[in-house]
Structures are given as C-alpha cells and as structure tokens.
Design an enzyme around this catalytic site. Structure first.
Site, PDB file in Angstrom:
ATOM      1  CG  ASN A   7      -1.849   1.104   1.332  1.00  0.00           C
ATOM      2  OD1 ASN A   7      -1.828   2.006   0.500  1.00  0.00           O
ATOM      3  ND2 ASN A   7      -2.710   1.074   2.340  1.00  0.00           N
ATOM      4  NE  ARG A  91      -6.183   1.749  -0.047  1.00  0.00           N
ATOM      5  CZ  ARG A  91      -6.140   2.973   0.464  1.00  0.00           C
ATOM      6  NH1 ARG A  91      -5.010   3.465   0.907  1.00  0.00           N
ATOM      7  NH2 ARG A  91      -7.218   3.692   0.545  1.00  0.00           N
ATOM      8  CG  HIS A 180     -13.134   4.026   3.306  1.00  0.00           C
ATOM      9  ND1 HIS A 180     -13.849   5.074   3.833  1.00  0.00           N
ATOM     10  CD2 HIS A 180     -11.836   4.310   3.516  1.00  0.00           C
ATOM     11  CE1 HIS A 180     -13.013   5.965   4.347  1.00  0.00           C
ATOM     12  NE2 HIS A 180     -11.781   5.515   4.155  1.00  0.00           N
ATOM     13  NE  ARG A 241     -10.594  13.532   2.802  1.00  0.00           N
ATOM     14  CZ  ARG A 241     -10.351  12.226   2.920  1.00  0.00           C
ATOM     15  NH1 ARG A 241     -11.248  11.404   3.436  1.00  0.00           N
ATOM     16  NH2 ARG A 241      -9.210  11.738   2.486  1.00  0.00           N
ATOM     17  CD  GLU A 385      -8.808  -0.603   4.509  1.00  0.00           C
ATOM     18  OE1 GLU A 385      -8.201  -0.219   5.522  1.00  0.00           O
ATOM     19  OE2 GLU A 385      -9.241   0.174   3.653  1.00  0.00           O
TER      20      GLU A 385
END
Ligand code: AMP
Length: 398
Positions: A7, A91, A180, A241, A385
C-alpha cells in the site's frame, strides 16, 4: 501461498507478508517520509522481532529494496528467498468505471490505472510508483490490483449520477465512485459469518469511521449506496474533511476568505471536519479528553460527527427497505464507545438497541454490541484491508 500486500502513499510504503494457506501474518512494515533525509522504516518480523531505522530512503524503489532485504534476512527475515513470494497485491485507490473487480496487473491494466490519475491525483500516482518498483525488483511475481472503488461499482445509476448536466458524466466521468470498498467488503463478509447467513441473504450498513470516514449500504452482498462521492470529501464530517456542504458555500468561502479554488478545496479537505469545528484536533482521543474537560467546541464536533452518521444509517435502512445488522469499523468505529452510543441513541424505532455494557467493553475487538432483543444486530468489527487484498490475490491467481 505467500502473498505480499503493498500500500503506497505519496511518501509512504506499508506492507504485509501473509501465508494465505492459513491466513497468518508473517511480517509487516511501514516506511514513512520517503524522499526525506530522516525516513523511518519500522519492521515487524520473525518471533516478535521489531526494528526501527531512521535513514535517507530516497525513493519508493529504495523502500521496496529495503523491505525485501528485511524479509530475507537470516536472523529476522521470514523467507529464505524472494522467490517464495508467490503474489503481490497492490491497493489501488481509483479504478474509475473501468474496474469492477480486482485484476491481474499487465501493461494494459497499468495504463488504465494511469488513465484514472485525474480522478485521484494524490493517490493513483503513488500506487503506480509502487507497482513499477515491484515490477523492477521482482519482475516474475504475478501482481494483482485491488481497487478501493471497485466494490461500489454495483451502485445503481440513479444513485451514482449527480443532478447536474448529464454531459459532465459523459465527458468528464463526474459521478459518485465511493471509497473504502475493500474495508466495507471485508467487514460485511465477516458479519455474515458471525450471523451465520450468506452475505447474499442479508442487508447491512457498514460504518467505516476513521480519520477518513464513509458509510455503505450493502444489499445482499452488493454496495448499493455510499456516502463518499466523486472524491472522498463528501458525506460524513471527518477528521479534517468537511463532508457534504451546500455547494454554493464554495464560491462564498472563496470570496469571504479571498482564496483560490485550489486553496478552498484544501481548506475543506485539510482544515475542516472535527478539526475545523473544534479548533483543537482531528483526533477523536484529543476531542474526547477536551470534551470531558468541558471544552464546548470539542463536544459540538463529536455531536456533529455522530449526528451525521445517525442520519446516514437511517437513510440507508430506508433505501434498502430494512437491515439485518449495523457494523462499526476503523479507528473511531472500533474504539470509541461514546461515539457509538451517541450514534445509536434513540434509534429503537428503527430496531437498534445498543447493549451499553458490551459497548463499553468493545475496544478494538470483534464483538456484538446490541441487546438480545434488538431487531437489528450491531457489531464492532476491526477492519483488515490487507487480509482482504491478500484474499483477492489468492482467489484470482488460483
Ligand atoms: P483510522 O483513520 O482508522 O486510523 O482512525 C483514526 C481515528 O481513530 C482517530 O480519530 C483516533 O482518535 C481514533 N482512535 C483510534 N484509537 C482510538 C481509541 N482507542 N479511542 C478513541 N479513538 C480512537
């Protein structure tokens, strides 16, 4: 089958080597500040071995070379030879509309990932660098790209188009993509196992609540709606955010604050969310502490965050016409009992009743946290993940 999961971020490399015959983690590591003189490489190897080195790692290629040296090291490595790595799973953040599932990487796939750079200018270039570095170091090892967006490609068109001129979709690919996906898919399969029903027979709302946060309605195993959109900025209020806001606010903020479009986007991505509201931190641990000490804005930020999650859960139960379970995952979802309590408070009309005692116990562990008479089950599921990416590799290559 040994699978290496990679990743890459713009200045980081995270990796895990897994034995997928029995899903055991063999080694993992993290390189940060790649390109700086004080890059850090943390490596966790055989028999609990841990090592942290600070040195100049000039590029992702150097980071990958460093990683391979660790993995084959006689003392703390976990393999005798690089050839033991049978597959590499990468990823990749954005697969656009092209990739609806994971794929074996070849030159065409690499070009297609490049074609998605406009959609994820911060992430896809780093992912490509990681792929190219592995191609350079271990050219004969098959590689698989696992996309964050692929899981959401089942969202119906009426849910993914925005109500703006259609030509923006046709000519510029403007639509909801969602992110996600690997995490939402992993936790949904995990909960299906715990409930004891095939994922194709249940409806779930998955709440991935980390520094970045998104919610997903998963109907019979398929994503049919999610809160992030064309970019990860929309939906929930997050660490930094804003989540969804009135779109007319953007030009208003530009005028008030005398900012360019780029500066405003940055402002909404990096200085908003619970950080912007509280003025303290984007980290929920800091917010909880400040709130306990009586800081009203920290308390407000936590309330705003939880309120948004609650609204999305109710909306998604509505669009699926019912739900079997709600899942909480990622840093906040897995660890923050207060936030879970605020979110699920007064949702008994929709069938959700939290078991307060179990909820308090569930920090970072897999656990059912609803009462026995709750019509809808509530689960805390630590996401994984990397394991999901390794499973995808195994599935595709075998
Ligand atoms: P992630 O992006 O998934 O790593 O999640 C980061 C967020 O999870 C941060 O806001 C952390 O404060 C929060 N978090 C992580 N561990 C805990 C914890 N033990 N208690 C409360 N919040 C936590």
């Amino acid at each position: 089958m040994k699978v290496l999961v990679i990743n890459t971020g713009s200045s980081s490399l995270k990796y895990q080597l897994m034995d997928m015959d029995n899903e055991i983690l063999l080694a993992k590591g993290l390189c940060e500040r790649i390109g700086f003189y004080d890059s850090v490489h943390k490596y966790y190897g055989k028999n609990g071995y841990y090592n942290k080195t600070v040195k100049n790692i000039k590029s992702h290629l150097e980071a990958i070379e460093d990683m391979l040296k660790y993995l084959v090291n006689e003392d703390y490595g976990v393999i005798a030879d690089i050839g033991e790595i049978e597959a590499i799973g990468h990823r990749v953040v954005h697969g656009g509309e092209k990739f609806t599932e994971s794929v074996v990487i070849d030159s065409n796939v690499l070009q297609a990932i490049r074609n998605c750079i406009d959609l994820a200018p911060l992430h896809n270039p780093a992912n490509i660098i990681g792929i190219e570095a592995c191609m350079h170091e271990v050219p004969d090892t098959p590689m698989v790209a696992v996309f964050d967006t692929a899981f959401h490609q089942t969202i119906p068109m009426y849910a993914y188009v925005y109500a703006i001129p259609y030509e923006l979709y046709e000519n510029y690919g403007v639509r909801k993509y969602g992110f996600h996906g690997t995490s939402h898919r992993y936790v949904s399969k995990r909960v299906a196992k715990l409930i004891g029903k095939p994922v194709e027979e249940i409806n779930l709302v998955s709440c991935h609540l980390g520094n970045g946060a998104s919610i997903c309605a998963i109907k019979k195993g398929k994503s049919i709606e999610t809160s992030m959109g064309f970019t990860p900025l929309s939906g929930l209020a997050m660490g930094t955010r804003s989540g969804s806001i009135d779109p007319a606010l953007i030009s208003y903020i530009m005028e008030c604050k005398n900012m360019s479009a780029e500066e405003t986007t940055n402002y909404l991505n990096k200085q908003s969310g619970v950080l912007g509201l509280s003025g303290i931190s984007s980290d929920f641990r800091d917010l909880l502490k400040a709130s306990k000490e009586g800081n009203k804005r920290a308390e407000l930020a936590i309330e705003v965050f939880a309120y948004r999650v609650k609204k999305y859960i109710a909306e998604y139960i509505g669009v699926m016409n019912g739900v079997d379970a709600i899942i909480f995952t990622a840093g906040i979802g897995e660890n923050n009992a207060l936030v879970r309590q605020l979110i699920t408070k007064d949702m008994d009309y929709l069938g959700l009743i939290l078991n307060q005692e179990k909820n308090k116990l569930a920090t970072g562990i897999e656990m059912k946290v609803s009462t026995d008479d709750s019509a809808v089950e509530i689960f805390v599921i630590p996401t994984n993940e990397e394991l999901e990416i390794a499973r995808e590799c195994k599935k595709i290559l075998q």
